[in-house]
Design an enzyme around this catalytic site. Structure first.
Site, PDB file in Angstrom:
ATOM      1  CB  CYS A  92       7.271  -7.048  29.859  1.00  0.00           C
ATOM      2  SG  CYS A  92       5.727  -7.673  30.553  1.00  0.00           S
ATOM      3  CB  CYS A 253       1.093 -10.911  27.206  1.00  0.00           C
ATOM      4  SG  CYS A 253       2.490 -10.367  26.173  1.00  0.00           S
TER       5      CYS A 253
END
Length: 318
Positions: A92, A253
């Site tokens: 991530c 994100c």
């Protein structure tokens, strides 16, 4: 692995542009981090709450970390990232920055000493402290070399501008999407304006055709044009919302911001900027396309709280 049955679990809460995580210091790999425990910790009503759970563990103690050490012996620490639904994820982008800030808090890395190499399931990631851009109110920024990126659809997708079709609740018709791989899968679709971006209903997962075998993140973007900098260079800007697989819509994100910038740059064609500012609901990050085929993500990371979680109470909330 020796599992410790402790009544409490010490955790830290952090976020990168409001993409938030529960962080565990488990450097000796003594916590049995099951999918159930991840879901309980990430639960926003009965747990701590977060888009995912990140565990710090010594690379030598997990199989994926051993593979990373063979590539980069300096990658002493492994970022074990789990989505909020308990599923294992490759990595991530926002989480990498928060992971680096957490290592600083734990005294396992000093950002003033230079670059940090860390392990992820998507390979080695390298992090460094960078100056905060002018006009941005954040205190500290970290830049992460996110590794190589590619367009799974190849030259055909570049020519067509797309290789998928995406149906999004709230939008009247399906839209063409471009697949981008940044160590994890993404499909990016362009919208005409901010009104369409607002109208999209991301409480439901967008339907992507052909169906990605391992799921995908979906980014909705509105290109905002380009600005010339004092040195003559161009910086592009886009606005984005994202639906993350295994999570739902998130405030940001990191890999999705990279995918969004790379897709818009691809659509723009020759002469498009290599640097893009990406505005997400949780803030702004910077994406830079590097000459070696890598992409860099820069942005803030904030640690906001520490807590001792009562595991029996956590389990009682099931």
């Amino acid at each position: 692995m020796t599992v410790v049955a402790a009544p409490t679990l010490h955790v830290t809460k952090g976020h990168g542009t409001q993409n938030d995580f529960v962080l565990l210091d488990d450097r000796e790999a003594r916590v049995d981090l099951t999918a159930t425990l991840v879901r309980e910790l990430a639960d926003r009503r009965a747990g701590v709450g977060g888009d995912g759970v990140i565990r710090v563990v010594a690379s030598e103690l997990v199989p994926e970390g051993v593979e990373v050490l063979a590539e980069e012996p300096a990658a002493r620490w492994f970022m074990d990232y789990r989505n909020a639904d308990g599923s294992v994820a490759e990595m991530c982008g926002n989480g990498v920055r928060v992971f680096a800030a957490y290592l600083e808090r734990l005294g396992l890395w000093d950002g003033s000493d230079g670059e940090l190499a860390l392990g992820t399931r998507a390979g080695v990631r390298r992090v460094r402290r960078v100056p905060v851009p002018a006009g941005v109110g954040d205190d500290v920024w970290y830049a992460v070399d996110m590794g190589r990126w590619h367009l799974p659809g190849g030259t055909d997708a570049v020519r067509a501008g797309a290789d998928a079709e995406v149906e999004v609740a709230g939008l009247a018709v399906a839209r063409a999407g471009l697949s981008v791989d940044v160590g994890n899968p993404h499909v990016v679709l362009a919208l005409s304006d901010a009104a369409e971006l607002t109208a999209a209903d991301l409480t439901r997962a967008p339907q992507v055709t052909p169906v990605p075998p391992n799921g995908t993140n979906v980014e909705l973007v509105v290109p905002l044009g380009e600005q010339q900098q004092p040195d003559g260079s161009l910086v592009g800007r886009v606005r984005m919302r994202v639906h993350e697989r295994g999570v739902g819509e998130t405030r940001s994100c990191g890999t999705g911001a990279c995918a969004a910038a790379l897709a818009v740059r691809t659509w723009a064609g020759a002469g498009a900027p290599d640097v893009w500012l990406v505005d997400v609901p949780g803030g702004t990050v910077r994406v830079s396309v590097l000459p070696d085929g890598h992409v860099e993500l820069a942005g803030p990371a904030v640690l906001v709280a520490a807590a001792d979680v009562d595991l029996s109470a956590l389990a009682a909330g099931r």
